[in-house]
Write a protein that holds these residues in place. Structure first.
Motif, PDB file in Angstrom:
ATOM      1  N   ARG A   5      15.739   2.406  -4.869  1.00  0.00           N
ATOM      2  CA  ARG A   5      14.620   1.961  -4.036  1.00  0.00           C
ATOM      3  C   ARG A   5      14.975   2.126  -2.568  1.00  0.00           C
ATOM      4  O   ARG A   5      16.029   1.686  -2.119  1.00  0.00           O
ATOM      5  CB  ARG A   5      14.252   0.495  -4.302  1.00  0.00           C
ATOM      6  CG  ARG A   5      13.028   0.044  -3.518  1.00  0.00           C
ATOM      7  CD  ARG A   5      12.435  -1.231  -4.078  1.00  0.00           C
ATOM      8  NE  ARG A   5      13.233  -2.397  -3.832  1.00  0.00           N
ATOM      9  CZ  ARG A   5      13.143  -3.139  -2.722  1.00  0.00           C
ATOM     10  NH1 ARG A   5      12.317  -2.802  -1.749  1.00  0.00           N
ATOM     11  NH2 ARG A   5      13.883  -4.231  -2.581  1.00  0.00           N
TER      12      ARG A   5
ATOM     13  N   GLU B 282       1.236  -4.051  10.152  1.00  0.00           N
ATOM     14  CA  GLU B 282      -0.144  -4.111   9.692  1.00  0.00           C
ATOM     15  C   GLU B 282      -0.726  -2.705   9.711  1.00  0.00           C
ATOM     16  O   GLU B 282      -0.528  -1.951  10.646  1.00  0.00           O
ATOM     17  CB  GLU B 282      -0.968  -5.035  10.586  1.00  0.00           C
ATOM     18  CG  GLU B 282      -0.487  -6.488  10.583  1.00  0.00           C
ATOM     19  CD  GLU B 282      -1.332  -7.377  11.467  1.00  0.00           C
ATOM     20  OE1 GLU B 282      -2.305  -6.848  12.073  1.00  0.00           O
ATOM     21  OE2 GLU B 282      -1.030  -8.577  11.562  1.00  0.00           O
TER      22      GLU B 282
ATOM     23  N   GLY C 117       5.917   3.738  -0.772  1.00  0.00           N
ATOM     24  CA  GLY C 117       5.275   2.820  -1.698  1.00  0.00           C
ATOM     25  C   GLY C 117       4.364   1.845  -0.977  1.00  0.00           C
ATOM     26  O   GLY C 117       4.003   2.023   0.194  1.00  0.00           O
ATOM     27  N   GLU C 118       4.015   0.775  -1.665  1.00  0.00           N
ATOM     28  CA  GLU C 118       3.129  -0.241  -1.088  1.00  0.00           C
ATOM     29  C   GLU C 118       3.423  -1.587  -1.709  1.00  0.00           C
ATOM     30  O   GLU C 118       4.145  -1.693  -2.703  1.00  0.00           O
ATOM     31  CB  GLU C 118       1.664   0.140  -1.326  1.00  0.00           C
ATOM     32  CG  GLU C 118       1.304   0.356  -2.776  1.00  0.00           C
ATOM     33  CD  GLU C 118      -0.110   0.878  -2.963  1.00  0.00           C
ATOM     34  OE1 GLU C 118      -0.660   0.691  -4.058  1.00  0.00           O
ATOM     35  OE2 GLU C 118      -0.674   1.464  -2.016  1.00  0.00           O
ATOM     36  N   GLY C 119       2.878  -2.635  -1.111  1.00  0.00           N
ATOM     37  CA  GLY C 119       3.108  -3.979  -1.633  1.00  0.00           C
ATOM     38  C   GLY C 119       4.456  -4.533  -1.203  1.00  0.00           C
ATOM     39  O   GLY C 119       5.102  -4.024  -0.274  1.00  0.00           O
ATOM     40  N   PRO C 120       4.924  -5.588  -1.880  1.00  0.00           N
ATOM     41  CA  PRO C 120       6.160  -6.266  -1.454  1.00  0.00           C
ATOM     42  C   PRO C 120       7.401  -5.408  -1.547  1.00  0.00           C
ATOM     43  O   PRO C 120       8.401  -5.695  -0.895  1.00  0.00           O
ATOM     44  CB  PRO C 120       6.239  -7.468  -2.406  1.00  0.00           C
ATOM     45  CG  PRO C 120       5.426  -7.074  -3.598  1.00  0.00           C
ATOM     46  CD  PRO C 120       4.310  -6.238  -3.054  1.00  0.00           C
ATOM     47  N   ASN C 121       7.369  -4.358  -2.360  1.00  0.00           N
ATOM     48  CA  ASN C 121       8.532  -3.490  -2.493  1.00  0.00           C
ATOM     49  C   ASN C 121       8.446  -2.233  -1.632  1.00  0.00           C
ATOM     50  O   ASN C 121       9.276  -1.329  -1.779  1.00  0.00           O
ATOM     51  CB  ASN C 121       8.723  -3.088  -3.958  1.00  0.00           C
ATOM     52  CG  ASN C 121       9.385  -4.183  -4.765  1.00  0.00           C
ATOM     53  OD1 ASN C 121      10.416  -4.715  -4.383  1.00  0.00           O
ATOM     54  ND2 ASN C 121       8.767  -4.538  -5.880  1.00  0.00           N
ATOM     55  N   ALA C 122       7.473  -2.170  -0.734  1.00  0.00           N
ATOM     56  CA  ALA C 122       7.346  -1.009   0.132  1.00  0.00           C
ATOM     57  C   ALA C 122       8.537  -0.933   1.089  1.00  0.00           C
ATOM     58  O   ALA C 122       9.138  -1.939   1.449  1.00  0.00           O
ATOM     59  CB  ALA C 122       6.047  -1.076   0.933  1.00  0.00           C
TER      60      ALA C 122
ATOM     61  N   GLN D 281      10.596  -0.987   4.271  1.00  0.00           N
ATOM     62  CA  GLN D 281      10.441  -1.708   5.528  1.00  0.00           C
ATOM     63  C   GLN D 281      10.597  -0.730   6.682  1.00  0.00           C
ATOM     64  O   GLN D 281      11.608  -0.037   6.800  1.00  0.00           O
ATOM     65  CB  GLN D 281      11.503  -2.801   5.618  1.00  0.00           C
ATOM     66  CG  GLN D 281      11.427  -3.673   6.857  1.00  0.00           C
ATOM     67  CD  GLN D 281      12.517  -4.732   6.847  1.00  0.00           C
ATOM     68  OE1 GLN D 281      13.137  -4.986   5.822  1.00  0.00           O
ATOM     69  NE2 GLN D 281      12.745  -5.346   7.985  1.00  0.00           N
TER      70      GLN D 281
ATOM     71  N   GLY E 191      10.584  -8.597  -5.733  1.00  0.00           N
ATOM     72  CA  GLY E 191       9.690  -8.270  -4.629  1.00  0.00           C
ATOM     73  C   GLY E 191      10.303  -8.471  -3.258  1.00  0.00           C
ATOM     74  O   GLY E 191      10.734  -9.550  -2.897  1.00  0.00           O
ATOM     75  N   GLY E 192      10.336  -7.383  -2.486  1.00  0.00           N
ATOM     76  CA  GLY E 192      10.572  -7.500  -1.070  1.00  0.00           C
ATOM     77  C   GLY E 192      12.002  -7.647  -0.607  1.00  0.00           C
ATOM     78  O   GLY E 192      12.241  -7.808   0.574  1.00  0.00           O
TER      79      GLY E 192
END
Length: 240
Positions: free
Chosen positions: A232, A138, A124-129, A131, A70-71
């Motif tokens: 990714r 937000e 995508g969305e979430g921690p792997n969206a 940057q 994640g992230g």
């Protein structure tokens, strides 16, 4: 191809590259203003064109390619280590691993469509969206990109992303957990060492004035994008 400059908001008297850096990092408390064109003249399913002129669907990347931890890189979309070796500048897209080439192709197809919404499934969305800012983001990422564009529909930001992804690239940290393919290569090459032909390539993205400012700052701080070997799309950001 129009030449694009750093945001005009940051070009007033007394404003420095540091102001650009802080604003793009999200430290000014507001989203970056729309990018201005230089004064210098100069649904979820994406489609691609096959050789016969008919349209064929290009599949989206396999969700399993996302980093399960994640992230990564956790907000570290910074410039390449200036003390490290200068990586080789690459132009041969056939050298890209298939997942990287696939994601790059999907991004380019989305940009050429003129429809900002076609980036949504790739971000995508979430921690792997993907940057999109060095500071916290937000709200809706597509709205953020649209607001960052100099036009109301987001086509300028799509044009910038297209130019970024069609530029030469570098392969960073090969064989490590931090391996990335990064566009454009200016991100990792000392600006003062660019050849005449490389400066022509740079001026497709920024103005000569921006180039001098970035040399003084010590880094390329306009838009860049990165993709992991697994395909990714890690970031698309500006600033330092």
């Amino acid at each position: 191809m129009p030449i694009r400059s750093l945001p005009e908001t940051f070009k007033g008297p007394g404003l420095t590259i540091t102001a650009v850096m802080l604003a793009w990092a999200g430290l000014t408390g507001s989203a970056p203003d729309a990018l201005a064109l230089s004064d210098t003249p100069s649904g979820q399913a994406l489609v691609g064109q096959n050789g016969e002129g008919s349209m064929e669907r290009t599949p989206l990347p396999d969700p399993s390619a996302a980093d399960p931890s994640g992230g990564w890189p956790g907000g570290e979309a910074m410039r390449h280590d200036p003390d490290g070796p200068v990586p080789e500048v690459l132009y041969d897209f056939d050298l890209l691993p298939e997942p990287v080439a696939r994601m790059r192709r999907l991004i380019i197809e989305a940009c050429r469509s003129g429809d900002l919404e076609r980036l949504r499934p790739l971000i995508g969305e979430g921690p792997n969206a993907t940057q999109l800012t060095l500071g916290p983001l937000e709200g809706n990422p597509i709205d953020f990109l649209r607001e960052s564009s100099g036009d109301e529909d987001g086509q300028e930001i799509l044009a910038i992303l297209l130019e970024v992804m069609e530029a030469g690239f570098v392969h960073l940290n090969p064989g490590t957990e931090r391996e990335l393919y990064v566009w454009p290569y200016f991100f990792a090459v000392p600006l003062e060492e660019l050849t005449a032909s490389q400066r022509v390539e740079l001026f497709k993205l920024v103005t000569a004035g921006d180039y001098e400012e970035m040399k003084s700052f010590g880094a390329y701080i306009f838009y860049r994008a990165a993709i992991t070997p697994e395909g990714r799309w890690v970031y698309f950001v500006a600033g330092d």
